[in-house]
Scaffold this motif. Structure first.
Motif, PDB file in Angstrom:
ATOM      1  N   GLY A  97       7.333  -7.403   3.360  1.00 47.18           N
ATOM      2  CA  GLY A  97       6.256  -8.367   3.550  1.00 47.18           C
ATOM      3  C   GLY A  97       5.857  -8.563   4.998  1.00 47.18           C
ATOM      4  O   GLY A  97       4.778  -9.074   5.289  1.00 47.18           O
ATOM      5  N   LEU A  98       6.695  -8.136   5.922  1.00 48.41           N
ATOM      6  CA  LEU A  98       6.418  -8.301   7.356  1.00 48.41           C
ATOM      7  C   LEU A  98       5.505  -7.218   7.930  1.00 48.41           C
ATOM      8  O   LEU A  98       4.916  -7.411   8.984  1.00 48.41           O
ATOM      9  N   PHE A  99       5.408  -6.086   7.264  1.00 44.98           N
ATOM     10  CA  PHE A  99       4.657  -4.951   7.802  1.00 44.98           C
ATOM     11  C   PHE A  99       3.313  -4.789   7.102  1.00 44.98           C
ATOM     12  O   PHE A  99       3.240  -4.857   5.871  1.00 44.98           O
ATOM     13  N   PRO A 100       2.260  -4.544   7.883  1.00 43.74           N
ATOM     14  CA  PRO A 100       0.920  -4.438   7.286  1.00 43.74           C
ATOM     15  C   PRO A 100       0.799  -3.366   6.207  1.00 43.74           C
ATOM     16  O   PRO A 100       0.114  -3.569   5.212  1.00 43.74           O
ATOM     17  N   PHE A 101       1.465  -2.251   6.353  1.00 43.56           N
ATOM     18  CA  PHE A 101       1.310  -1.160   5.395  1.00 43.56           C
ATOM     19  C   PHE A 101       2.155  -1.337   4.138  1.00 43.56           C
ATOM     20  O   PHE A 101       1.983  -0.611   3.162  1.00 43.56           O
ATOM     21  N   THR A 102       3.077  -2.291   4.124  1.00 39.88           N
ATOM     22  CA  THR A 102       3.888  -2.530   2.930  1.00 39.88           C
ATOM     23  C   THR A 102       3.777  -3.959   2.413  1.00 39.88           C
ATOM     24  O   THR A 102       4.443  -4.302   1.439  1.00 39.88           O
ATOM     25  N   LYS A 103       2.952  -4.777   3.026  1.00 36.16           N
ATOM     26  CA  LYS A 103       2.899  -6.193   2.642  1.00 36.16           C
ATOM     27  C   LYS A 103       2.345  -6.432   1.239  1.00 36.16           C
ATOM     28  O   LYS A 103       2.479  -7.511   0.695  1.00 36.16           O
ATOM     29  N   THR A 104       1.735  -5.412   0.649  1.00 38.88           N
ATOM     30  CA  THR A 104       1.304  -5.511  -0.745  1.00 38.88           C
ATOM     31  C   THR A 104       2.063  -4.510  -1.617  1.00 38.88           C
ATOM     32  O   THR A 104       1.594  -4.172  -2.700  1.00 38.88           O
ATOM     33  N   LEU A 105       3.205  -4.057  -1.157  1.00 40.71           N
ATOM     34  CA  LEU A 105       4.009  -3.040  -1.847  1.00 40.71           C
ATOM     35  C   LEU A 105       3.101  -1.888  -2.273  1.00 40.71           C
ATOM     36  O   LEU A 105       3.037  -1.498  -3.417  1.00 40.71           O
ATOM     37  N   PHE A 106       2.367  -1.392  -1.269  1.00 49.68           N
ATOM     38  CA  PHE A 106       1.458  -0.261  -1.446  1.00 49.68           C
ATOM     39  C   PHE A 106       0.382  -0.552  -2.488  1.00 49.68           C
ATOM     40  O   PHE A 106       0.003   0.311  -3.271  1.00 49.68           O
ATOM     41  N   GLY A 107      -0.099  -1.789  -2.502  1.00 52.53           N
ATOM     42  CA  GLY A 107      -1.194  -2.187  -3.387  1.00 52.53           C
ATOM     43  C   GLY A 107      -0.768  -2.674  -4.753  1.00 52.53           C
ATOM     44  O   GLY A 107      -1.615  -2.995  -5.579  1.00 52.53           O
ATOM     45  N   ILE A 108       0.529  -2.772  -5.002  1.00 49.68           N
ATOM     46  CA  ILE A 108       0.997  -3.169  -6.332  1.00 49.68           C
ATOM     47  C   ILE A 108       1.107  -4.683  -6.480  1.00 49.68           C
ATOM     48  O   ILE A 108       0.640  -5.257  -7.457  1.00 49.68           O
TER      49      ILE A 108
END
Length: 148
Positions: A97-108
């Motif tokens: 959740g802290l990183f922009p590229f994984t904060k949405t669990l790759f869009g999931i």
């Protein structure tokens, strides 16, 4: 009969289970979920209780985790296993959740915002009752934390 120390491990599993079951169910109730401040990025997206970003998939995961925690309460070994797995999974989720590229669990599903501190807090509680408390229980009382 289990000691009260062993029961605290089981009650942690039950408490986390009930919390996440209720949050998961609340995400499906329109009056408990508010829409996002910007355009809807996906189906069911909103904020549970106006605080926690969510979508339908996130709600379903919350319900499953909640049921798992409640089921884990039925035995000491199950509660320890739940607490350990929960601590690891939710700590990783908070980091994502802290990183922009994984904060949405790759869009999931959304992991950002208030979900970060909720994940960290509950992971810390589960860590204590999944890793620390069983070790102390065995060391101080001689009572095996592996009993079912």
């Amino acid at each position: 009969m289990q000691s009260s120390e062993a029961m605290t491990i089981r009650y942690c599993s039950l408490g986390l289970g009930i919390l996440f079951l209720l949050l998961g169910i609340a995400g499906f109730i329109p009056n408990l979920t508010t829409g996002p401040l910007s355009a809807f990025p996906g189906p069911g997206y909103g904020y549970v209780l106006g605080l926690f970003p969510t979508n339908y998939f996130h709600n379903a995961i919350g319900i499953l985790v909640g049921l798992w925690g409640i089921a884990g309460f039925t035995s000491l070994g199950g509660a320890i296993a739940f607490n350990q797995a929960f601590a690891i999974i939710y700590a990783i989720q908070a980091i994502f959740g802290l990183f922009p590229f994984t904060k949405t669990l790759f869009g999931i599903m959304p992991l950002f915002g208030n979900n970060i501190w909720l994940s960290l807090l509950t992971a810390a509680i589960a860590y204590y009752f999944g890793f620390v408390k069983p070790g102390l229980l065995t060391k101080e009382t001689g009572f095996s934390a592996n009993l079912r």
